[in-house]
Design a protein around this motif. Structure first.
Motif, mmCIF file in Angstrom:
data_model
loop_
_atom_site.group_PDB
_atom_site.id
_atom_site.type_symbol
_atom_site.label_atom_id
_atom_site.label_comp_id
_atom_site.label_asym_id
_atom_site.label_seq_id
_atom_site.Cartn_x
_atom_site.Cartn_y
_atom_site.Cartn_z
ATOM 1 N N PRO A 33 -39.454 -62.550 -23.953
ATOM 2 C CA PRO A 33 -38.038 -62.617 -23.586
ATOM 3 C C PRO A 33 -37.644 -64.079 -23.331
ATOM 4 C CG PRO A 33 -39.349 -61.808 -21.749
ATOM 5 C CD PRO A 33 -40.275 -61.923 -22.927
ATOM 6 N N GLY A 34 -36.475 -64.425 -23.744
ATOM 7 C CA GLY A 34 -36.031 -65.807 -23.545
ATOM 8 C C GLY A 34 -36.657 -66.736 -24.567
ATOM 9 N N ARG A 35 -36.610 -67.981 -24.261
ATOM 10 C CA ARG A 35 -37.083 -69.013 -25.178
ATOM 11 C C ARG A 35 -38.269 -69.738 -24.579
ATOM 12 N NH1 ARG A 35 -33.377 -74.060 -26.486
ATOM 13 N NH2 ARG A 35 -35.039 -75.335 -27.282
ATOM 14 N N VAL A 36 -39.291 -69.986 -25.378
ATOM 15 C CA VAL A 36 -40.459 -70.738 -24.916
ATOM 16 C C VAL A 36 -40.064 -72.206 -24.818
ATOM 17 C CG1 VAL A 36 -42.804 -71.467 -25.478
ATOM 18 C CG2 VAL A 36 -42.107 -69.096 -25.882
ATOM 19 N N GLY A 37 -40.224 -72.779 -23.630
ATOM 20 C CA GLY A 37 -39.869 -74.174 -23.410
ATOM 21 C C GLY A 37 -40.962 -75.138 -23.795
ATOM 22 N N ALA A 38 -42.224 -74.670 -23.724
ATOM 23 C CA ALA A 38 -43.350 -75.528 -24.079
ATOM 24 C C ALA A 38 -44.538 -74.657 -24.450
ATOM 25 C CB ALA A 38 -43.717 -76.439 -22.913
ATOM 26 N N LEU A 39 -45.304 -75.137 -25.403
ATOM 27 C CA LEU A 39 -46.515 -74.449 -25.841
ATOM 28 C C LEU A 39 -47.671 -75.412 -25.712
ATOM 29 C CD1 LEU A 39 -48.025 -72.105 -27.250
ATOM 30 C CD2 LEU A 39 -47.319 -73.119 -29.432
ATOM 31 N N LEU A 40 -48.659 -75.039 -24.929
ATOM 32 C CA LEU A 40 -49.851 -75.854 -24.721
ATOM 33 C C LEU A 40 -50.996 -75.193 -25.467
ATOM 34 C CD1 LEU A 40 -51.331 -78.168 -23.245
ATOM 35 C CD2 LEU A 40 -51.692 -76.564 -21.361
ATOM 36 N N VAL A 41 -51.589 -75.916 -26.414
ATOM 37 C CA VAL A 41 -52.717 -75.404 -27.196
ATOM 38 C C VAL A 41 -53.943 -76.213 -26.815
ATOM 39 C CG1 VAL A 41 -53.627 -74.948 -29.502
ATOM 40 C CG2 VAL A 41 -51.166 -74.803 -29.092
ATOM 41 N N THR A 42 -54.974 -75.526 -26.318
ATOM 42 C CA THR A 42 -56.189 -76.202 -25.875
ATOM 43 C C THR A 42 -57.412 -75.518 -26.476
ATOM 44 O OG1 THR A 42 -56.424 -74.802 -23.911
ATOM 45 C CG2 THR A 42 -55.135 -76.827 -23.658
ATOM 46 N N GLY A 43 -58.552 -76.075 -26.200
ATOM 47 C CA GLY A 43 -59.806 -75.478 -26.662
ATOM 48 C C GLY A 43 -60.081 -75.805 -28.118
ATOM 49 N N ASP A 44 -60.907 -74.969 -28.723
ATOM 50 C CA ASP A 44 -61.305 -75.176 -30.110
ATOM 51 C C ASP A 44 -60.222 -74.676 -31.049
ATOM 52 O OD1 ASP A 44 -63.836 -76.126 -29.303
ATOM 53 O OD2 ASP A 44 -64.591 -74.077 -29.148
ATOM 54 N N ILE A 45 -59.560 -75.598 -31.720
ATOM 55 C CA ILE A 45 -58.543 -75.219 -32.691
ATOM 56 C C ILE A 45 -59.214 -74.865 -34.013
ATOM 57 C CG2 ILE A 45 -56.533 -76.004 -33.986
ATOM 58 C CD1 ILE A 45 -55.836 -77.739 -31.532
ATOM 59 N N ALA A 46 -60.185 -75.655 -34.433
ATOM 60 C CA ALA A 46 -60.934 -75.384 -35.663
ATOM 61 C C ALA A 46 -62.094 -74.449 -35.350
ATOM 62 C CB ALA A 46 -61.464 -76.683 -36.254
ATOM 63 N N GLY A 47 -62.531 -73.734 -36.382
ATOM 64 C CA GLY A 47 -63.638 -72.802 -36.202
ATOM 65 C C GLY A 47 -64.986 -73.489 -36.131
ATOM 66 N N HIS A 48 -65.194 -74.473 -37.028
ATOM 67 C CA HIS A 48 -66.507 -75.115 -37.110
ATOM 68 C C HIS A 48 -66.430 -76.633 -37.103
ATOM 69 C CE1 HIS A 48 -67.960 -71.107 -38.030
ATOM 70 N NE2 HIS A 48 -66.992 -71.013 -38.932
ATOM 71 N N GLY A 49 -65.231 -77.170 -37.083
ATOM 72 C CA GLY A 49 -65.061 -78.621 -37.030
ATOM 73 C C GLY A 49 -65.242 -79.310 -38.366
ATOM 74 N N THR A 50 -65.161 -78.564 -39.462
ATOM 75 C CA THR A 50 -65.297 -79.198 -40.767
ATOM 76 C C THR A 50 -64.015 -79.939 -41.123
ATOM 77 O OG1 THR A 50 -64.459 -77.259 -41.977
ATOM 78 C CG2 THR A 50 -66.843 -77.361 -41.563
ATOM 79 N N GLU A 51 -64.109 -80.854 -42.068
ATOM 80 C CA GLU A 51 -62.953 -81.644 -42.471
ATOM 81 C C GLU A 51 -61.855 -80.758 -43.025
ATOM 82 O OE1 GLU A 51 -61.862 -85.208 -45.579
ATOM 83 O OE2 GLU A 51 -63.876 -85.129 -44.730
ATOM 84 N N ALA A 52 -62.214 -79.719 -43.763
ATOM 85 C CA ALA A 52 -61.226 -78.808 -44.350
ATOM 86 C C ALA A 52 -60.431 -78.076 -43.292
ATOM 87 C CB ALA A 52 -61.914 -77.807 -45.269
ATOM 88 N N GLU A 53 -61.058 -77.786 -42.165
ATOM 89 C CA GLU A 53 -60.355 -77.071 -41.092
ATOM 90 C C GLU A 53 -59.377 -77.999 -40.409
ATOM 91 O OE1 GLU A 53 -63.810 -73.910 -39.878
ATOM 92 O OE2 GLU A 53 -63.554 -75.679 -38.665
#
Length: 53
Positions: A33-53
């Motif tokens: 409901p409403g509008r998201v004012g900010a999105l915080l993304v933390t942790g492992d974004i890539a699965g394995h840390g390869t260049e393609a990811e």
């Protein structure tokens, strides 16, 4: 009201499973409901840390 959203450990690795999980998360954010004012993304974004990811 300011809505702050936090997501963590997406592990995006190009697999169908990871893509579907990210799409479900995106859809959940749009359904808040409403509008998201900010999105915080933390942790492992890539699965394995390869260049393609």
């Amino acid at each position: 009201m300011l809505v702050l959203t936090h997501i963590s450990d997406l592990h995006l690795d190009g697999t169908r499973r990871a893509t579907e999980r990210a799409e479900r998360m995106r859809d959940s954010l749009w359904e808040l409901p409403g509008r998201v004012g900010a999105l915080l993304v933390t942790g492992d974004i890539a699965g394995h840390g390869t260049e393609a990811e």
